[in-house]
Design a protein around this motif. Structure first.
Motif, PDB file in Angstrom:
ATOM      1  N   GLY A  94      -3.975   9.219  -0.626  1.00 45.36           N
ATOM      2  CA  GLY A  94      -3.993   8.446   0.604  1.00 45.36           C
ATOM      3  C   GLY A  94      -4.514   7.045   0.332  1.00 45.36           C
ATOM      4  N   VAL A  95      -3.908   6.036   0.956  1.00 50.22           N
ATOM      5  CA  VAL A  95      -4.301   4.641   0.766  1.00 50.22           C
ATOM      6  C   VAL A  95      -4.483   3.986   2.133  1.00 50.22           C
ATOM      7  CG1 VAL A  95      -3.653   2.385  -0.182  1.00 50.22           C
ATOM      8  CG2 VAL A  95      -3.063   4.471  -1.424  1.00 50.22           C
ATOM      9  N   ARG A 148      -5.764  -2.053   8.751  1.00 52.90           N
ATOM     10  CA  ARG A 148      -4.505  -2.791   8.705  1.00 52.90           C
ATOM     11  C   ARG A 148      -3.363  -1.930   8.194  1.00 52.90           C
ATOM     12  NH1 ARG A 148      -5.019  -8.274   8.031  1.00 52.90           N
ATOM     13  NH2 ARG A 148      -2.758  -8.259   8.312  1.00 52.90           N
ATOM     14  N   SER A 149      -3.682  -0.861   7.479  1.00 55.61           N
ATOM     15  CA  SER A 149      -2.657   0.015   6.909  1.00 55.61           C
ATOM     16  C   SER A 149      -3.281   1.367   6.633  1.00 55.61           C
ATOM     17  CB  SER A 149      -2.103  -0.593   5.618  1.00 55.61           C
ATOM     18  OG  SER A 149      -1.234   0.308   4.966  1.00 55.61           O
ATOM     19  N   LEU A 150      -2.516   2.439   6.864  1.00 61.38           N
ATOM     20  CA  LEU A 150      -3.011   3.791   6.618  1.00 61.38           C
ATOM     21  C   LEU A 150      -1.840   4.645   6.162  1.00 61.38           C
ATOM     22  CD1 LEU A 150      -5.366   5.764   6.676  1.00 61.38           C
ATOM     23  CD2 LEU A 150      -4.873   6.199   9.087  1.00 61.38           C
ATOM     24  N   ALA A 193       0.823  -1.210   0.000  1.00 64.24           N
ATOM     25  CA  ALA A 193       0.000   0.000   0.000  1.00 64.24           C
ATOM     26  C   ALA A 193       0.858   1.261   0.000  1.00 64.24           C
ATOM     27  CB  ALA A 193      -0.934  -0.008   1.205  1.00 64.24           C
ATOM     28  N   GLY A 194       1.982   1.231   0.717  1.00 60.93           N
ATOM     29  CA  GLY A 194       2.864   2.396   0.763  1.00 60.93           C
ATOM     30  C   GLY A 194       3.484   2.716  -0.581  1.00 60.93           C
ATOM     31  N   VAL A 195       3.838   1.671  -1.342  1.00 61.28           N
ATOM     32  CA  VAL A 195       4.418   1.885  -2.670  1.00 61.28           C
ATOM     33  C   VAL A 195       3.422   2.581  -3.584  1.00 61.28           C
ATOM     34  CG1 VAL A 195       5.212   0.704  -4.754  1.00 61.28           C
ATOM     35  CG2 VAL A 195       6.056  -0.019  -2.531  1.00 61.28           C
ATOM     36  N   HIS A 226      11.498  -1.385  -0.475  1.00 60.56           N
ATOM     37  CA  HIS A 226      11.008  -0.016  -0.566  1.00 60.56           C
ATOM     38  C   HIS A 226      11.285   0.709   0.746  1.00 60.56           C
ATOM     39  CE1 HIS A 226       8.014   3.275  -0.948  1.00 60.56           C
ATOM     40  NE2 HIS A 226       8.257   3.145  -2.228  1.00 60.56           N
ATOM     41  N   ARG A 227      11.459   2.037   0.668  1.00 62.62           N
ATOM     42  CA  ARG A 227      11.764   2.811   1.884  1.00 62.62           C
ATOM     43  C   ARG A 227      10.640   2.704   2.912  1.00 62.62           C
ATOM     44  NH1 ARG A 227       9.893   7.825   2.681  1.00 62.62           N
ATOM     45  NH2 ARG A 227      11.870   8.435   3.646  1.00 62.62           N
TER      46      ARG A 227
END
Length: 305
Positions: free
Chosen positions: A129-130, A139-141, A119-121, A270-271
């Motif tokens: 925003g994802v 689970r992810s923001l 999701a970050g990628v 990924h960073r």
């Protein structure tokens, strides 16, 4: 602009429905309303305006009206060529983007098989925003750049209105406070959300579909535990990555003098994956290699081993 209206190449022919690309210097030091008024006075009726060579150091004031005004750091000529290529064959360009995003998300998922990684990628690529919600919890923001306030608004909106919502597989909606939401269903009880304060376009739908493909594979099994949004819209995650993976990340960041990007390149991830593991380590009371004293301790321990 009015004085040079008839002199090429300062202004193009007045054709309704086209995109207009202008230099950022035209809008420098003035409200966008003034620029839009000049366009109208010059007889131009574009469908949208792209301000090229735009520097983040000099933000523009919001403009009134319905004319979309977008900005880009690219110079006018390459930006115009890119836009023209996209408009000539939009399906091919969207297919290329979908393939690129699927590969990037899959690569991130292989490095760290947790929803925040993929999701970050995608959040970085599309600058939206994802969020990933599963089994009644976030689970992810991931906020888009300079969008943490929007992430906090989404977390509040999810908790208030959307928790457990899986009835509509593919919905786009706008909340009462002006937050735009785009949903993709991943599996029963799990959804992917894009959020922003601007309306979505076809390119965002393609990105959501591409990310959903990766997340379906990652969330095929029920999660043992969840991630809930923290203060300011940031998310904390459990379970943590394996201890050896966290140790490798701590060592890589320490060797990179606390810099995340070189450490991510050294690890081949990924960073956002590196930041995710660092957050896990510090939440468990571990050292933070971005602090010089902790970095020295990590390097000394590695040398003893």
């Amino acid at each position: 602009m009015l004085r040079t209206r008839a002199v090429a190449p300062h202004l193009p022919a007045a054709v309704d429905g086209e995109l207009l690309v202008v230099e950022a210097t035209l809008a420098s030091g003035r409200p966008l309303d003034a620029l839009v008024s000049l366009l109208r006075a010059a007889g131009l009726r574009p469908a949208g305006v792209f301000i090229a060579a735009f520097a983040d150091a000099s933000p523009l004031e919001p403009a009134g009206g319905e004319l979309p005004v977008l900005t880009s750091g690219r110079p006018p000529v390459p930006l115009s060529e890119t836009l023209a290529a996209y408009l000539r064959d939009e399906p091919s360009e969207l297919a290329r983007l979908a393939t690129e995003l699927r590969l990037a998300a899959a690569e991130a998922a292989l490095a760290d098989p947790e929803p925040p990684s993929a999701a970050g990628v995608v959040a970085d690529r599309i600058r939206r925003g994802v969020a990933v919600a599963a089994d009644g919890a976030l689970r992810s923001l991931h906020p888009r750049p300079a969008g943490r306030a929007l992430a906090a608004r989404f977390a509040a909106t999810y908790a208030r209105l959307l928790s457990g919502s899986t009835t509509r597989a593919e919905s786009t909606r706008r909340t009462r406070d002006g937050l735009w939401l785009l949903e993709r269903r991943i599996r029963p009880g799990a959804s992917l959300w894009l959020f922003d304060d601007m309306p979505f376009a076809r390119i965002d739908e393609v990105a959501a579909d591409a990310l959903a493909m990766t997340l379906r594979a990652l969330l095929r099994r029920p999660a043992a535990s969840h991630i809930s949004g923290g203060p300011g819209g940031r998310a904390s995650a459990v379970p943590a990555p394996p201890a050896d993976r966290i140790q490798q990340t701590l060592l890589a960041v320490a060797r990179a003098n606390g810099r995340v990007a070189p450490a991510a390149r050294a690890l081949g991830v990924h960073r956002n994956t590196v930041l995710y593991r660092l957050r896990q380590a510090t939440e468990q009371g571990g050292p933070d290699p971005r602090r010089p004293e902790d970095a020295l301790r990590i390097l000394a321990a590695e040398q003893r081993r």
